[in-house]
Design a protein around this motif. Structure first.
Motif, mmCIF file in Angstrom:
data_model
loop_
_atom_site.group_PDB
_atom_site.id
_atom_site.type_symbol
_atom_site.label_atom_id
_atom_site.label_comp_id
_atom_site.label_asym_id
_atom_site.label_seq_id
_atom_site.Cartn_x
_atom_site.Cartn_y
_atom_site.Cartn_z
ATOM 1 N N GLY A 7 0.824 -1.215 0.000
ATOM 2 C CA GLY A 7 0.000 0.000 0.000
ATOM 3 C C GLY A 7 0.849 1.252 0.000
ATOM 4 N N GLU A 8 1.912 1.250 0.803
ATOM 5 C CA GLU A 8 2.825 2.402 0.841
ATOM 6 C C GLU A 8 3.476 2.629 -0.513
ATOM 7 N N ARG A 9 3.942 1.565 -1.121
ATOM 8 C CA ARG A 9 4.611 1.686 -2.427
ATOM 9 C C ARG A 9 3.627 2.126 -3.513
ATOM 10 N N ALA A 10 2.425 1.581 -3.495
ATOM 11 C CA ALA A 10 1.417 1.976 -4.478
ATOM 12 C C ALA A 10 1.042 3.444 -4.296
ATOM 13 N N LEU A 11 0.912 3.868 -3.049
ATOM 14 C CA LEU A 11 0.588 5.263 -2.776
ATOM 15 C C LEU A 11 1.711 6.177 -3.245
ATOM 16 N N ALA A 12 2.944 5.812 -2.961
ATOM 17 C CA ALA A 12 4.082 6.611 -3.434
ATOM 18 C C ALA A 12 4.082 6.660 -4.968
ATOM 19 N N GLU A 46 -8.020 10.681 -5.806
ATOM 20 C CA GLU A 46 -9.055 9.921 -5.091
ATOM 21 C C GLU A 46 -8.600 8.493 -4.799
ATOM 22 N N ILE A 47 -7.941 7.863 -5.753
ATOM 23 C CA ILE A 47 -7.406 6.514 -5.510
ATOM 24 C C ILE A 47 -6.321 6.580 -4.439
ATOM 25 N N ALA A 48 -5.441 7.570 -4.559
ATOM 26 C CA ALA A 48 -4.363 7.722 -3.578
ATOM 27 C C ALA A 48 -4.923 8.024 -2.196
ATOM 28 N N LEU A 49 -5.992 8.795 -2.112
ATOM 29 C CA LEU A 49 -6.585 9.125 -0.812
ATOM 30 C C LEU A 49 -7.159 7.879 -0.147
ATOM 31 N N ALA A 50 -7.769 7.002 -0.933
ATOM 32 C CA ALA A 50 -8.268 5.742 -0.374
ATOM 33 C C ALA A 50 -7.104 4.898 0.150
ATOM 34 N N LEU A 51 -6.034 4.823 -0.621
ATOM 35 C CA LEU A 51 -4.845 4.089 -0.168
ATOM 36 C C LEU A 51 -4.219 4.740 1.052
ATOM 37 N N TYR A 52 -4.180 6.067 1.064
ATOM 38 C CA TYR A 52 -3.607 6.778 2.211
ATOM 39 C C TYR A 52 -4.417 6.496 3.480
ATOM 40 N N TYR A 54 -5.995 3.778 4.183
ATOM 41 C CA TYR A 54 -5.601 2.437 4.608
ATOM 42 C C TYR A 54 -4.214 2.447 5.253
ATOM 43 N N VAL A 55 -3.267 3.094 4.594
ATOM 44 C CA VAL A 55 -1.889 3.125 5.096
ATOM 45 C C VAL A 55 -1.823 3.863 6.431
ATOM 46 N N ALA A 56 -2.510 4.982 6.547
ATOM 47 C CA ALA A 56 -2.491 5.748 7.795
ATOM 48 C C ALA A 56 -3.204 4.993 8.911
ATOM 49 N N PHE A 57 -4.214 4.201 8.560
ATOM 50 C CA PHE A 57 -4.922 3.413 9.572
ATOM 51 C C PHE A 57 -4.050 2.273 10.091
ATOM 52 N N THR A 58 -3.283 1.654 9.202
ATOM 53 C CA THR A 58 -2.464 0.506 9.604
ATOM 54 C C THR A 58 -1.122 0.901 10.210
ATOM 55 N N ASN A 59 -0.633 2.099 9.924
ATOM 56 C CA ASN A 59 0.664 2.512 10.433
ATOM 57 C C ASN A 59 0.577 3.943 10.960
ATOM 58 N N PRO A 60 0.704 4.126 12.266
ATOM 59 C CA PRO A 60 0.537 5.458 12.859
ATOM 60 C C PRO A 60 1.564 6.500 12.388
ATOM 61 N N ARG A 61 2.713 6.056 11.876
ATOM 62 C CA ARG A 61 3.718 7.049 11.471
ATOM 63 C C ARG A 61 3.296 7.847 10.239
ATOM 64 N N MET A 116 -1.617 14.230 1.792
ATOM 65 C CA MET A 116 -0.919 12.966 1.520
ATOM 66 C C MET A 116 0.589 13.173 1.401
ATOM 67 N N LEU A 117 1.010 14.247 0.762
ATOM 68 C CA LEU A 117 2.445 14.516 0.677
ATOM 69 C C LEU A 117 3.042 14.741 2.061
ATOM 70 N N ARG A 118 2.315 15.442 2.903
ATOM 71 C CA ARG A 118 2.802 15.668 4.269
ATOM 72 C C ARG A 118 2.836 14.361 5.059
ATOM 73 N N GLY A 119 1.814 13.558 4.915
ATOM 74 C CA GLY A 119 1.755 12.302 5.658
ATOM 75 C C GLY A 119 2.775 11.280 5.186
ATOM 76 N N MET A 120 3.091 11.294 3.913
ATOM 77 C CA MET A 120 4.014 10.310 3.346
ATOM 78 C C MET A 120 5.437 10.853 3.213
ATOM 79 N N SER A 121 5.740 11.936 3.894
ATOM 80 C CA SER A 121 7.054 12.561 3.732
ATOM 81 C C SER A 121 8.200 11.666 4.177
#
Length: 182
Positions: A7-12, A46-52, A54-61, A116-121
């Motif tokens: 999910g992280e890689r797909a979002l990136a 919109e696709i990235a936001l759905a993935l984000y 999921y990623v933010a829910f599974t990993n607090p960082r 998403m850019l801020r969260g995935m920095s």
């Protein structure tokens, strides 16, 4: 490798793909140089936001933490929303026109992109991300030159002013100038 890693890689990957949207054009759309870009940008976000989510829910960082900059961007969004509600044409404020497509709906996508850019920095290597963006801008700069050499290769008509896939010389200059400073 877990589903969260994928999910992280797909979002990136989606966040990188967003940088390629200025290169998109489609002859058979209403506005070949605007509509496909904006629609693709919105779909990718919109696709990235759905993935984000999921990623933010599974990993607090990856969860979004508010800073002063975030509050300023949020305040800008609130001011934009108030101005849109108080505007003359509410529908145009929300959706804009097909020639521009810069209504509140588009700005909400930009805000989501920012979040998403801020969260995935921590995942996105900023020097590489900016280099990728600069590469996309180089390709955007080559389009008008190719069109000058071979008129009609991309678009039906050749103009005296360079506009490339952005459709407006001023937009192209602003886009390229931003990348000069990067």
């Amino acid at each position: 490798m877990t589903a969260a890693w994928y999910g992280e890689r797909a979002l990136a990957g989606l966040l990188y793909a967003v940088l390629l949207t200025p290169l998109v054009f489609w002859h058979h759309s209403i506005n070949p140089l605007i509509t496909p870009k904006v629609v693709l940008f919105q779909v990718l976000i919109e696709i990235a936001l759905a993935l984000y989510g999921y990623v933010a829910f599974t990993n607090p960082r990856y969860r979004f933490r508010l800073t002063r900059l975030d509050w300023l961007v949020f305040a800008f969004g609130v001011a934009l929303g108030i101005a849109s509600i108080a505007g003359v044409n509410f529908d145009r404020s929300i959706w804009s026109t097909p020639e521009r497509m810069t209504g509140i709906f588009f700005w909400a996508h930009l805000f989501a992109f920012f979040i998403m850019l801020r969260g995935m920095s921590s995942v996105i290597a900023w020097p590489r991300y900016l280099l990728f963006s600069t590469g996309a801008s180089f390709i955007a700069a080559v389009f008008p030159v190719l069109h000058l050499i071979a008129p009609g290769i991309f678009f039906d008509e050749a103009t005296e002013r360079f506009s490339g896939t952005l459709g407006n010389p001023i937009f192209l200059a602003s886009y390229l100038l931003l990348h000069v400073f990067i």
